[in-house]
Design an enzyme around this catalytic site. Structure first.
Site, PDB file in Angstrom:
ATOM      1  N   LEU A  17       0.811  -1.216   0.000  1.00  0.00           N
ATOM      2  CA  LEU A  17       0.000   0.000   0.000  1.00  0.00           C
ATOM      3  C   LEU A  17       0.840   1.259   0.000  1.00  0.00           C
ATOM      4  O   LEU A  17       0.389   2.318  -0.431  1.00  0.00           O
ATOM      5  CB  LEU A  17      -0.942   0.003   1.210  1.00  0.00           C
ATOM      6  CG  LEU A  17      -1.895  -1.193   1.316  1.00  0.00           C
ATOM      7  CD1 LEU A  17      -2.690  -1.118   2.603  1.00  0.00           C
ATOM      8  CD2 LEU A  17      -2.828  -1.236   0.107  1.00  0.00           C
ATOM      9  N   GLY A  18       2.037   1.167   0.521  1.00  0.00           N
ATOM     10  CA  GLY A  18       2.883   2.347   0.574  1.00  0.00           C
ATOM     11  C   GLY A  18       4.271   1.999   1.042  1.00  0.00           C
ATOM     12  O   GLY A  18       4.488   0.953   1.672  1.00  0.00           O
ATOM     13  N   GLY A  56       7.884   4.009   2.637  1.00  0.00           N
ATOM     14  CA  GLY A  56       8.592   5.192   3.063  1.00  0.00           C
ATOM     15  C   GLY A  56      10.057   4.886   3.299  1.00  0.00           C
ATOM     16  O   GLY A  56      10.545   3.805   2.958  1.00  0.00           O
ATOM     17  N   SER A 103      11.551   4.463   6.162  1.00  0.00           N
ATOM     18  CA  SER A 103      11.804   3.525   7.256  1.00  0.00           C
ATOM     19  C   SER A 103      10.876   2.320   7.299  1.00  0.00           C
ATOM     20  O   SER A 103      11.115   1.383   8.058  1.00  0.00           O
ATOM     21  CB  SER A 103      11.696   4.257   8.598  1.00  0.00           C
ATOM     22  OG  SER A 103      10.375   4.760   8.782  1.00  0.00           O
ATOM     23  N   ALA A 104       9.802   2.322   6.494  1.00  0.00           N
ATOM     24  CA  ALA A 104       8.843   1.228   6.599  1.00  0.00           C
ATOM     25  C   ALA A 104       8.033   1.064   5.324  1.00  0.00           C
ATOM     26  O   ALA A 104       7.915   1.995   4.517  1.00  0.00           O
ATOM     27  CB  ALA A 104       7.906   1.463   7.786  1.00  0.00           C
ATOM     28  N   VAL A 162       4.125  -0.631   4.003  1.00  0.00           N
ATOM     29  CA  VAL A 162       2.820  -1.042   4.500  1.00  0.00           C
ATOM     30  C   VAL A 162       2.171  -1.968   3.476  1.00  0.00           C
ATOM     31  O   VAL A 162       2.171  -1.671   2.270  1.00  0.00           O
ATOM     32  CB  VAL A 162       1.911   0.174   4.766  1.00  0.00           C
ATOM     33  CG1 VAL A 162       0.541  -0.285   5.281  1.00  0.00           C
ATOM     34  CG2 VAL A 162       2.553   1.123   5.763  1.00  0.00           C
ATOM     35  N   LYS A 177       2.589  -3.002   8.883  1.00  0.00           N
ATOM     36  CA  LYS A 177       3.643  -2.015   8.662  1.00  0.00           C
ATOM     37  C   LYS A 177       4.956  -2.669   9.070  1.00  0.00           C
ATOM     38  O   LYS A 177       5.166  -2.982  10.241  1.00  0.00           O
ATOM     39  CB  LYS A 177       3.384  -0.753   9.473  1.00  0.00           C
ATOM     40  CG  LYS A 177       4.367   0.378   9.157  1.00  0.00           C
ATOM     41  CD  LYS A 177       3.897   1.709   9.740  1.00  0.00           C
ATOM     42  CE  LYS A 177       4.791   2.858   9.290  1.00  0.00           C
ATOM     43  NZ  LYS A 177       4.304   4.174   9.763  1.00  0.00           N
ATOM     44  N   ASP A 183     -13.840  14.962  12.227  1.00  0.00           N
ATOM     45  CA  ASP A 183     -13.173  13.729  12.632  1.00  0.00           C
ATOM     46  C   ASP A 183     -11.713  13.976  12.995  1.00  0.00           C
ATOM     47  O   ASP A 183     -11.202  13.462  14.002  1.00  0.00           O
ATOM     48  CB  ASP A 183     -13.258  12.687  11.512  1.00  0.00           C
ATOM     49  CG  ASP A 183     -14.647  12.085  11.372  1.00  0.00           C
ATOM     50  OD1 ASP A 183     -15.466  12.262  12.292  1.00  0.00           O
ATOM     51  OD2 ASP A 183     -14.910  11.430  10.344  1.00  0.00           O
ATOM     52  N   ASP A 234       3.092  15.102  11.609  1.00  0.00           N
ATOM     53  CA  ASP A 234       3.167  14.788  10.177  1.00  0.00           C
ATOM     54  C   ASP A 234       1.767  14.657   9.591  1.00  0.00           C
ATOM     55  O   ASP A 234       1.474  13.741   8.829  1.00  0.00           O
ATOM     56  CB  ASP A 234       3.959  13.500   9.935  1.00  0.00           C
ATOM     57  CG  ASP A 234       4.395  13.357   8.464  1.00  0.00           C
ATOM     58  OD1 ASP A 234       4.427  14.389   7.756  1.00  0.00           O
ATOM     59  OD2 ASP A 234       4.682  12.233   8.040  1.00  0.00           O
TER      60      ASP A 234
END
Length: 455
Positions: A50-51, A53, A55-56, A58, A71, A152, A169
């Protein structure tokens, strides 16, 4: 699906076949990404990445009918697991709020390359605000959607800030819709810190970075220390920019970096609102402008807090038409309250983009079939039979009068079934008409409030 008596109409499949969900090339790279995770003795298959970055990464994972997000953290430059420790510790301490992603657990993945990776098992969420902005086509979102998202996020920030944490962030990619809970939730707490104990020098993402964070980052790059750390006010700045982008439908990264913005951001906000004039302007639109301005003061001490923002007049008009104040006004969308309708009812695009457990089918039934009781009952049974092919149907409603006349409302046991039905029914034909399938707020459906959406 069998047709009602008196009609030979059948629901047929669209000409274009709909393939099963596939992972796009590169979404799961076999050499660098796992194909499965063993979590608490249970095997979870990776469906997509899904993504990714610094450092990680997902992943969307599934085991049987259950789906979640994993993650997976990479070791940092020193070979440590600081990122994992930091985010997991923050998430553990802020669990329980409906507008913050749920942490199910933590585990270590032993991959075949001999490198162990620390992982978080998280609630799987749906579309992000970033994706919604892309789909807005530079037109901006409805006031209903902006109000829903703003409330929300402010609820989440109010809780987070009371606990003493700064998200640090906040950006459209870190605000995601939950189909099961019908609300937006915050994710990614990798840069979060306790106010007064900032342990991250470089915070926030370019385009959503508050002036004081920009200054702090510049000093850090020069090897200098700032006098004090950033506060919860940086989150409010980020939210102000996000809401302005949702209203305008355009990315503002270059705008907020311009000298004109630095000289007079208030004038630019005014210009954006005057350029996006509404057909039926309503007071809450101007409340939104003032709410955004309250978040964008250069001086962080002058910015609105999350708690103060929640009582802004912008939120005085309720979501949809199912607030208690309108409990008995079922026909409000058909009265003279057009200005109120514009801000309080969702656009049809909103209901296509935000999944829920309730599906709404349009362009299916002619009025002539509603007033013959036998035909009506046949239609109801036929619709139930068809819709049960895609999941467990809890209830089905076809109103005979406005609002909602002739529309089919199908409540599924969960949002997953509803999303599958929406995917497969969209584009089908019934009685020569193309079916339009959108979602519908469960809270409104349960109360029997069927509003006329804005086209």
């Amino acid at each position: 699906m069998a047709s009602s008596s008196g009609s030979n109409a059948k629901m047929s499949s669209p000409n274009v076949s709909t393939p099963a969900m596939t992972v796009s090339p590169g979404a799961v790279e076999q050499k660098t990404s796992p194909v499965l995770f063993e979590i608490y003795g249970k095997i979870w298959n990776v469906q997509a990445r899904l993504g990714q970055g610094v450092s990680a990464s997902v992943y969307r994972v599934s085991s049987g009918r259950a789906s979640s997000a994993v993650k997976e953290f990479q070791a940092d430059a020193q070979g440590g697991d600081y990122g994992y420790i930091k985010e997991s510790s923050v998430l553990e301490k802020i669990q329980g709020h409906k507008n913050i992603v749920t942490l199910y657990g933590m585990f270590t993945n032993h991959n075949p390359f001999g490198v162990d990776a620390h992982c978080l098992l998280l609630e799987l969420l749906d579309v992000s605000v970033s994706e919604l902005l892309v789909r807005a086509s530079n037109q901006g979102h409805s006031m209903w959607l902006i109000q829903h998202c703003a409330r929300d996020v402010l609820e989440a920030l109010s809780f987070l800030h009371r606990e003493g944490y700064v998200h640090a962030d906040l950006k459209p990619r870190n605000i995601l819709w939950s189909a099961d809970d019908e609300c937006f939730k915050l994710i990614d707490f990798g840069l979060s810190f306790k106010e007064g104990h900032q342990d991250v020098k470089y915070i926030q993402t370019d385009g959503y970075r508050a002036p004081e964070a920009e200054l702090q980052n510049s000093l850090a790059q020069a090897g200098l220390e700032s006098d004090s750390g950033c506060t919860t006010a940086v989150d409010m700045w980020s939210l102000g920019i996000i809401l302005l982008e949702m209203f305008s439908g355009i990315k503002l990264k270059e705008t907020v970096k311009s000298q004109e913005w630095k000289d007079n951001s208030s004038a630019i906000v005014d210009h954006i609102f005057s350029s996006n004039a509404l057909v039926n302007p309503a007071i809450p639109v101007y409340h939104l402008r003032d709410l955004i301005k309250s978040m964008l003061h250069n001086d962080p001490k002058l910015r609105s807090t999350a708690e103060a923002a929640l009582i802004n007049p912008f939120f005085s008009i309720p979501f949809g038409l199912y607030h208690s104040a309108y409990k008995n006004i079922v026909y409000i969308s058909w009265c003279l309250c057009e200005r109120l309708l514009w801000v309080s009812a969702p656009h049809i695009e909103d209901l296509v983009l935000l999944p829920t457990s309730v599906l709404r089918l349009l362009n299916v039934i002619d009025d002539s079939h509603l007033y013959n009781e036998d035909e009506y009952e046949d239609i109801v049974e036929d619709m139930k039979e068809e819709c049960q092919k895609y999941g467990t149907v809890v209830s089905l409603l076809i109103p005979k009068e406005n609002p909602g006349k002739g529309q089919v409302f199908v409540e599924y046991a969960n949002a997953g079934d509803s999303k599958e039905a929406q995917r497969l029914l969209t584009g089908r034909t019934f009685d020569g008409k193309f079916v339009v399938a959108t979602f519908y707020p469960l809270s409104a459906y349960k109360r029997g409030y069927l509003y006329q959406t804005v086209q």
